[in-house]
Design a protein around this motif. Structure first.
Motif, PDB file in Angstrom:
ATOM      1  N   VAL A 251       0.858  -1.182   0.000  1.00 23.80           N
ATOM      2  CA  VAL A 251       0.000   0.000   0.000  1.00 23.80           C
ATOM      3  C   VAL A 251       0.887   1.222   0.000  1.00 23.80           C
ATOM      4  O   VAL A 251       1.726   1.394   0.873  1.00 23.80           O
ATOM      5  N   ASN A 252       0.700   2.083  -0.979  1.00 21.86           N
ATOM      6  CA  ASN A 252       1.547   3.257  -1.085  1.00 21.86           C
ATOM      7  C   ASN A 252       0.731   4.460  -1.498  1.00 21.86           C
ATOM      8  O   ASN A 252       0.363   4.578  -2.658  1.00 21.86           O
ATOM      9  N   PRO A 253       0.419   5.366  -0.584  1.00 18.03           N
ATOM     10  CA  PRO A 253      -0.168   6.626  -1.034  1.00 18.03           C
ATOM     11  C   PRO A 253       0.804   7.303  -1.983  1.00 18.03           C
ATOM     12  O   PRO A 253       1.996   7.357  -1.718  1.00 18.03           O
ATOM     13  N   VAL A 254       0.296   7.783  -3.089  1.00 15.79           N
ATOM     14  CA  VAL A 254       1.158   8.310  -4.135  1.00 15.79           C
ATOM     15  C   VAL A 254       0.792   9.753  -4.427  1.00 15.79           C
ATOM     16  O   VAL A 254      -0.381  10.098  -4.503  1.00 15.79           O
ATOM     17  N   ASN A 255       1.771  10.605  -4.615  1.00 18.11           N
ATOM     18  CA  ASN A 255       1.547  11.971  -5.050  1.00 18.11           C
ATOM     19  C   ASN A 255       1.859  12.072  -6.531  1.00 18.11           C
ATOM     20  O   ASN A 255       2.720  11.359  -7.038  1.00 18.11           O
ATOM     21  N   PRO A 256       1.204  12.943  -7.267  1.00 13.46           N
ATOM     22  CA  PRO A 256       1.522  13.096  -8.679  1.00 13.46           C
ATOM     23  C   PRO A 256       2.954  13.570  -8.859  1.00 13.46           C
ATOM     24  O   PRO A 256       3.453  14.389  -8.100  1.00 13.46           O
ATOM     25  N   VAL A 257       3.586  13.043  -9.901  1.00 16.10           N
ATOM     26  CA  VAL A 257       4.975  13.405 -10.148  1.00 16.10           C
ATOM     27  C   VAL A 257       5.075  14.825 -10.658  1.00 16.10           C
ATOM     28  O   VAL A 257       5.959  15.595 -10.279  1.00 16.10           O
TER      29      VAL A 257
ATOM     30  N   ALA B 183      -3.420   0.377  -3.495  1.00 17.22           N
ATOM     31  CA  ALA B 183      -3.678  -0.684  -2.525  1.00 17.22           C
ATOM     32  C   ALA B 183      -3.516  -2.028  -3.211  1.00 17.22           C
ATOM     33  O   ALA B 183      -3.808  -2.169  -4.404  1.00 17.22           O
ATOM     34  N   GLY B 184      -3.055  -3.013  -2.450  1.00 10.16           N
ATOM     35  CA  GLY B 184      -2.862  -4.350  -2.984  1.00 10.16           C
ATOM     36  C   GLY B 184      -3.868  -5.360  -2.475  1.00 10.16           C
ATOM     37  O   GLY B 184      -3.833  -6.518  -2.885  1.00 10.16           O
ATOM     38  N   THR B 185      -4.767  -4.946  -1.598  1.00 14.41           N
ATOM     39  CA  THR B 185      -5.801  -5.843  -1.068  1.00 14.41           C
ATOM     40  C   THR B 185      -7.120  -5.087  -0.983  1.00 14.41           C
ATOM     41  O   THR B 185      -7.146  -3.853  -0.944  1.00 14.41           O
ATOM     42  N   GLY B 186      -8.219  -5.842  -0.905  1.00 13.29           N
ATOM     43  CA  GLY B 186      -9.519  -5.211  -0.756  1.00 13.29           C
ATOM     44  C   GLY B 186      -9.645  -4.460   0.551  1.00 13.29           C
ATOM     45  O   GLY B 186     -10.241  -3.380   0.606  1.00 13.29           O
ATOM     46  N   THR B 187      -9.085  -5.011   1.611  1.00 12.69           N
ATOM     47  CA  THR B 187      -9.152  -4.360   2.919  1.00 12.69           C
ATOM     48  C   THR B 187      -8.482  -3.000   2.885  1.00 12.69           C
ATOM     49  O   THR B 187      -9.016  -1.994   3.385  1.00 12.69           O
TER      50      THR B 187
ATOM     51  N   VAL C 174     -10.567  -0.390   0.912  1.00 10.85           N
ATOM     52  CA  VAL C 174     -11.666   0.213   1.668  1.00 10.85           C
ATOM     53  C   VAL C 174     -11.133   1.301   2.591  1.00 10.85           C
ATOM     54  O   VAL C 174     -11.705   2.397   2.691  1.00 10.85           O
ATOM     55  N   ARG C 175     -10.024   1.014   3.257  1.00 10.44           N
ATOM     56  CA  ARG C 175      -9.456   2.001   4.178  1.00 10.44           C
ATOM     57  C   ARG C 175      -8.989   3.251   3.438  1.00 10.44           C
ATOM     58  O   ARG C 175      -9.277   4.390   3.848  1.00 10.44           O
ATOM     59  N   LEU C 176      -8.272   3.064   2.335  1.00 10.56           N
ATOM     60  CA  LEU C 176      -7.741   4.218   1.606  1.00 10.56           C
ATOM     61  C   LEU C 176      -8.853   5.006   0.914  1.00 10.56           C
ATOM     62  O   LEU C 176      -8.758   6.231   0.792  1.00 10.56           O
ATOM     63  N   ALA C 177      -9.886   4.319   0.453  1.00  8.42           N
ATOM     64  CA  ALA C 177     -11.009   5.040  -0.151  1.00  8.42           C
ATOM     65  C   ALA C 177     -11.651   5.963   0.874  1.00  8.42           C
ATOM     66  O   ALA C 177     -12.057   7.086   0.552  1.00  8.42           O
TER      67      ALA C 177
ATOM     68  N   ARG D  97     -18.502  -3.284  -2.744  1.00 12.22           N
ATOM     69  CA  ARG D  97     -19.731  -3.081  -1.976  1.00 12.22           C
ATOM     70  C   ARG D  97     -19.501  -2.120  -0.817  1.00 12.22           C
ATOM     71  O   ARG D  97     -20.313  -1.221  -0.562  1.00 12.22           O
ATOM     72  N   LEU D  98     -18.364  -2.262  -0.129  1.00 12.30           N
ATOM     73  CA  LEU D  98     -18.081  -1.403   1.009  1.00 12.30           C
ATOM     74  C   LEU D  98     -17.687   0.008   0.575  1.00 12.30           C
ATOM     75  O   LEU D  98     -18.081   0.997   1.199  1.00 12.30           O
TER      76      LEU D  98
END
Length: 235
Positions: A4-10, A51-55, A58-61, A85-86
């Protein structure tokens, strides 16, 4: 460790250009990297996280509040259907554009039921991927392309996994003409194609679709497709 890596635009984004905030969700880092590079050259698209997982999706969304979530279907743990769904639950939810591999994914209709607004197929043209993001971000649903129509035809008639199929829901409060329009929407026709089929203007076809969205409390065109199948208009 979950990738999981929050990314900023380059590159800096022109403040006069409205940007579409995108969250990329896929368990393959190379897929996410390819999509991120693809979007880097488009000033109106900003990747705000990965994100690399569904969990984690959901958190990052919830934390990053993207406009569109590009969601893989098959991931470890929570899959993309449950994550969709979540993510789409509640007011102000982001739109979800599902990533799928047409040849082996059998969960696409489940994603439609869960609130997805359309599909990206992983081998589709790059320009089509960008166009799909913009269409969904604008509040429409991506069901017009032939490949999406194939997905709907292949999977929409399959019963949802469970002990017993749900009974067909009744279709009430619509006119005979609106029923015809809903049937054609369920078969994947665009407004222009509906107009030709019913010998009406494109504007009239669009108005019928708008009334159906309102009467049936459907979020977008994809939900109309689901309703067409659930009510038995499309066998």
């Amino acid at each position: 460790m979950n990738p999981v890596n929050p990314v900023n635009p380059v590159d800096p984004v022109d403040p006069s250009t409205p940007s579409i905030r995108v969250l990329l969700v896929d368990d393959q880092p190379l897929v996410r990297a390819g999509l991120r590079v693809l979007m880097a050259d488009s000033p109106d698209l900003v990747v705000v996280g990965e994100a690399g997982t569904g969990t984690d999706a959901v958190r990052l969304a919830r934390d990053l509040r993207p406009d569109v979530v590009v969601m893989d279907v098959r991931m470890p743990g929570m899959d993309g259907i449950e994550a969709t769904r979540l993510v789409t639950a509640g007011p102000g939810a982001p739109r979800v554009l599902v990533l799928t591999t047409f040849d082996d994914d059998e969960y696409v209709y489940g994603a439609l039921r869960s609130g997805a607004s359309g599909f990206l197929v992983k081998d589709m043209a790059l320009d089509d991927i960008l166009a799909a993001l913009r269409v969904v971000a604008a509040g429409d649903a991506l069901i017009a392309p032939a490949v999406t129509r194939r997905l709907i035809e292949e999977f929409a008639a399959r019963p949802e996994p469970g002990p017993a199929p749900a009974p067909r829901r009744p279709l009430t409060g619509v006119t005979a003409r609106e029923r015809e329009v809903l049937t054609l929407v369920g078969r994947g026709l665009s407004n222009g194609e509906i107009a030709v089929r019913l010998h009406i203007s494109a504007a009239t076809a669009k108005a019928h679709v708008a009334r159906l969205l309102s009467k049936l409390d459907a979020r977008d065109r994809v939900q109309l497709v689901v309703l067409a199948y659930e009510t038995g208009l499309v066998p």
